[in-house]
Enzyme design. Structure first.
Site, PDB file in Angstrom:
ATOM      1  CE  LYS A  91     -10.929   7.322  -4.625  1.00 16.57           C
ATOM      2  NZ  LYS A  91      -9.974   6.681  -3.843  1.00 16.57           N
ATOM      3  CG  ASN A  92      -6.863   8.609  -3.782  1.00  8.74           C
ATOM      4  OD1 ASN A  92      -7.914   8.194  -3.281  1.00  8.74           O
ATOM      5  ND2 ASN A  92      -6.303   8.040  -4.835  1.00  8.74           N
TER       6      ASN A  92
ATOM      7  CB  CYS B 257     -10.658  -0.919  -5.917  1.00 10.97           C
ATOM      8  SG  CYS B 257     -11.802   0.446  -6.168  1.00 10.97           S
TER       9      CYS B 257
ATOM     10  NE  ARG C 208      -5.303  -1.684  -3.128  1.00 10.41           N
ATOM     11  CZ  ARG C 208      -6.167  -0.668  -3.201  1.00 10.41           C
ATOM     12  NH1 ARG C 208      -7.452  -0.908  -3.355  1.00 10.41           N
ATOM     13  NH2 ARG C 208      -5.748   0.583  -3.118  1.00 10.41           N
TER      14      ARG C 208
ATOM     15  CG  ASP D 233      -5.533   5.526  -9.058  1.00 11.95           C
ATOM     16  OD1 ASP D 233      -5.439   4.289  -8.967  1.00 11.95           O
ATOM     17  OD2 ASP D 233      -5.410   6.294  -8.087  1.00 11.95           O
TER      18      ASP D 233
ATOM     19  NE  ARG E 187     -14.817   3.166  -2.881  1.00 12.31           N
ATOM     20  CZ  ARG E 187     -13.686   2.520  -2.979  1.00 12.31           C
ATOM     21  NH1 ARG E 187     -13.651   1.351  -3.541  1.00 12.31           N
ATOM     22  NH2 ARG E 187     -12.576   3.023  -2.502  1.00 12.31           N
TER      23      ARG E 187
HETATM   24  N1  EPU Z   1       1.955  -2.122  -0.855  1.00 14.09           N
HETATM   25  C1  EPU Z   1       2.562  -3.091  -0.095  1.00 14.09           C
HETATM   26  N2  EPU Z   1       2.557  -2.922   1.267  1.00 14.09           N
HETATM   27  C2  EPU Z   1       1.969  -1.862   1.874  1.00 14.09           C
HETATM   28  C3  EPU Z   1       1.371  -0.871   1.086  1.00 14.09           C
HETATM   29  C4  EPU Z   1       1.368  -1.035  -0.297  1.00 14.09           C
HETATM   30  O1  EPU Z   1       3.096  -4.074  -0.598  1.00 14.09           O
HETATM   31  O2  EPU Z   1       2.003  -1.795   3.110  1.00 14.09           O
HETATM   32  C5  EPU Z   1       1.974  -2.260  -2.324  1.00 14.09           C
HETATM   33  C6  EPU Z   1       0.572  -2.330  -2.921  1.00 14.09           C
HETATM   34  O3  EPU Z   1       0.051  -3.643  -2.892  1.00 14.09           O
HETATM   35  C7  EPU Z   1       0.806  -1.807  -4.305  1.00 14.09           C
HETATM   36  C8  EPU Z   1       1.902  -0.743  -4.111  1.00 14.09           C
HETATM   37  O4  EPU Z   1       2.524  -1.084  -2.863  1.00 14.09           O
HETATM   38  O5  EPU Z   1       1.321  -2.833  -5.119  1.00 14.09           O
HETATM   39  C9  EPU Z   1       1.428   0.677  -4.029  1.00 14.09           C
HETATM   40  O6  EPU Z   1       0.340   0.776  -3.132  1.00 14.09           O
HETATM   41  P1  EPU Z   1      -0.015   2.128  -2.365  1.00 14.09           P
HETATM   42  O7  EPU Z   1       0.177   1.886  -0.905  1.00 14.09           O
HETATM   43  O8  EPU Z   1       0.743   3.250  -2.989  1.00 14.09           O
HETATM   44  O9  EPU Z   1      -1.538   2.277  -2.678  1.00 14.09           O
HETATM   45  P2  EPU Z   1      -2.725   2.530  -1.684  1.00 14.09           P
HETATM   46  O10 EPU Z   1      -2.307   3.477  -0.615  1.00 14.09           O
HETATM   47  O11 EPU Z   1      -3.354   1.256  -1.290  1.00 14.09           O
HETATM   48  C10 EPU Z   1      -3.540   4.634  -2.995  1.00 14.09           C
HETATM   49  C11 EPU Z   1      -4.833   5.077  -3.572  1.00 14.09           C
HETATM   50  C12 EPU Z   1      -5.142   4.274  -4.818  1.00 14.09           C
HETATM   51  C13 EPU Z   1      -3.988   4.390  -5.811  1.00 14.09           C
HETATM   52  C14 EPU Z   1      -2.663   4.034  -5.140  1.00 14.09           C
HETATM   53  C15 EPU Z   1      -1.462   4.269  -6.034  1.00 14.09           C
HETATM   54  C16 EPU Z   1      -6.068   5.811  -1.649  1.00 14.09           C
HETATM   55  C17 EPU Z   1      -7.156   5.550  -0.690  1.00 14.09           C
HETATM   56  N3  EPU Z   1      -5.881   4.904  -2.598  1.00 14.09           N
HETATM   57  O12 EPU Z   1      -3.731   3.264  -2.649  1.00 14.09           O
HETATM   58  O13 EPU Z   1      -6.291   4.865  -5.373  1.00 14.09           O
HETATM   59  O14 EPU Z   1      -4.201   3.478  -6.867  1.00 14.09           O
HETATM   60  O15 EPU Z   1      -2.500   4.813  -3.939  1.00 14.09           O
HETATM   61  O16 EPU Z   1      -1.396   5.586  -6.444  1.00 14.09           O
HETATM   62  O17 EPU Z   1      -5.398   6.827  -1.573  1.00 14.09           O
HETATM   63  C18 EPU Z   1      -8.176   4.964  -6.758  1.00 14.09           C
HETATM   64  O18 EPU Z   1      -8.292   6.144  -6.415  1.00 14.09           O
HETATM   65  O19 EPU Z   1      -8.847   4.433  -7.672  1.00 14.09           O
HETATM   66  C19 EPU Z   1      -7.202   4.124  -6.056  1.00 14.09           C
HETATM   67  C20 EPU Z   1      -7.207   2.823  -6.143  1.00 14.09           C
END
Ligand code: EPU
Length: 433
Positions: A22-23, A117, A122, A307, A399
């Site tokens: 998915k990701n 989610c 975030r 995750d 999803r």
């Molecule tokens: N963060 C910031 N600023 C940013 C971006 C992230 O402070 O600009 C923080 C977040 O709040 C969090 C940490 O950095 O505390 C890591 O966040 P990350 O950006 O790595 O996560 P994401 O891109 O929002 C993706 C996946 C998530 C998965 C995370 C971590 C997608 C669409 N989502 O989220 O997937 O948990 O990476 O591996 O790729 C899931 O599949 O269930 C899911 C939630």
């Protein structure tokens, strides 16, 4: 409300084939906007998040068609700049990749602040920092992100991420591919889907190096051409079935996976007493008679993935002893604990730490899927519990898990799906039967 009704006390046995990641897919689909030509993408998971993104691309003028259940063609040659549909974008987190891909392709982007989610705050400040470094003007107003490359094209830059972020790393990669000159991302995330996105982009003519390490270098190119690419298997889908096998005391061969991506999950399952054997593209998991307590902390890859945290939370309810889970990524990813308590779990949460008293017999209850992985965890809990468990808000689960109930029932679960809303959540615009 749409629900899963789970008759508990079943043991999972047999073989399950894992779908595409998915990701990775949710980044690769928006990245296809950069390509002038036909991208044939294989191993696309049929889940609502990919459906939503494909619908958004189609609204932007892309031609999208399924060749079979998991192979898709996207042709963005005639895509044009316009506002992407608000209601679709705010449904999903990955709509943030449209900032990078629209900026790269059109020099401008207008997107909503991402949905997805809710695990507490975030922010997307690191995405914005990256786009600004590449020469975009970014304004956030009224729930929208407005981005404009100052002279119509982005320019390469050196960007140090203040936080290891999967989304920011991939978004900057997408934006940097067609930028003029060289972009360097330091303190980059290293997840398998980051390597997958780089491989996809390179197969279409990009020059991205170092993905999988903490420094990624992108030499900008003028255009990308079409091609064929196969998405990697979903590490978290695979891990979820591995935990389900261990929790129910069953024996499941999880196929079509890359065992290297599963190392953290396999290690923790072994520590909990499960039998885990790796093959070239499969892993066999056998649940032990008695699960042992473990401690775990979620971290960026190659650490233990956040995750998989809720699924292990359920497993630890069944272990003999007290386990401690520390959530290292998100502020608020223990909402599922309240639901597990309804089923008899004993868990104390203090901020990012959960202390789980094992050895509890779970009993069926009416519970919510608080988010995607929390929902999957509740399904595992329901299969283990005695009696009947009803889970609502299952749209979260759909999803991210392709044919979840069908795959579990084929392994011996007894789960009914009730779509009271009359919609079949699994059949979206681009689904084929
Ligand atoms: N963060 C910031 N600023 C940013 C971006 C992230 O402070 O600009 C923080 C977040 O709040 C969090 C940490 O950095 O505390 C890591 O966040 P990350 O950006 O790595 O996560 P994401 O891109 O929002 C993706 C996946 C998530 C998965 C995370 C971590 C997608 C669409 N989502 O989220 O997937 O948990 O990476 O591996 O790729 C899931 O599949 O269930 C899911 C939630």
């Amino acid at each position: 409300m749409d629900r899963y009704i789970i008759h508990g006390g079943t043991t999972l046995n047999g073989e399950v084939e894992i779908s595409g990641a998915k990701n990775a897919a949710v980044a690769i689909i928006p990245a296809a906007l950069l390509v002038q030509g036909v991208c044939r993408i294989e191993n696309i998971p049929q889940i609502s998040d990919t459906d939503t993104l494909l619908t958004i691309l189609a609204e932007l003028g892309a031609r999208v068609s399924y060749l079979n259940k998991s192979t898709i063609e996207i042709d963005c040659t005639n895509a044009r700049y316009q506002d992407a549909p608000y209601d679709l974008m705010r449904k999903i987190r990955a709509s943030y990749y449209l900032i990078g891909s629209m900026l790269g392709r059109f020099g401008s982007a207008k997107t909503t602040m991402p949905g997805g989610c809710n695990f507490g705050v975030r922010p997307i400040d690191q995405h914005i920092k990256g786009m600004r470094a590449l020469g975009a003007e970014i304004n956030v107003r009224g729930g929208y992100v407005y981005a404009d490359a100052k002279d119509g094209r982005l320019h390469g830059a050196r960007i140090y991420l203040d936080k290891v972020s999967v989304g920011a790393t991939m978004n900057i990669m997408i934006a940097g591919v067609l930028a003029e000159g060289r972009t360097v991302i330091e303190n980059a995330a290293r997840e398998p889907h980051i390597v997958d996105l780089a491989n996809f982009l390179n197969s279409m003519g990009a020059d991205v190096r170092g993905a999988g390490t903490d420094t990624i270098k992108i030499n900008g190119v003028d255009t990308l051409h079409g091609g064929t690419y196969t998405i990697i298997p979903d590490q978290i889908e695979a891990g979820t079935y591995m935990v389900a096998a261990a929790a129910t005391g069953g024996e499941v061969l999880v196929t079509n996976i890359i065992p290297k991506h599963m190392e953290g999950i396999s290690a923790k399952l072994r520590e909990a007493g499960a039998f885990v054997e790796e093959y070239e593209e499969a892993i066999l998991v056998k649940g032990p008679a008695v699960l042992r307590r473990i401690n775990l902390k979620t971290m960026p890859y190659p650490g233990f993935p956040t995750d998989m945290q809720p699924q292990f939370g359920v497993l630890m309810c069944l272990a003999d002893g007290t386990s401690v889970i520390t959530e290292g990524i998100y502020d608020n990813r223990f909402k599922y604990v309240n639901e597990l308590r309804k089923m008899g779990a004993e868990i104390q949460v203090d901020g990012r730490v959960a202390v789980i008293e094992g050895g509890r017999r779970l009993t069926g209850a009416m519970v919510h899927a608080c988010d995607l992985r929390a929902g999957a965890a509740m399904v595992i809990a329901g299969m283990v519990a005695s009696g009947v468990t009803e889970i609502d808000d299952i749209h979260y689960i759909e999803r991210g898990y392709e044919r979840f109930v069908e795959k579990l029932n084929a392994l011996g679960a007894e789960i009914e799906v009730r779509y009271d809303s009359g919609e079949d959540a699994k059949t979206g615009l681009y689904s084929v039967s």
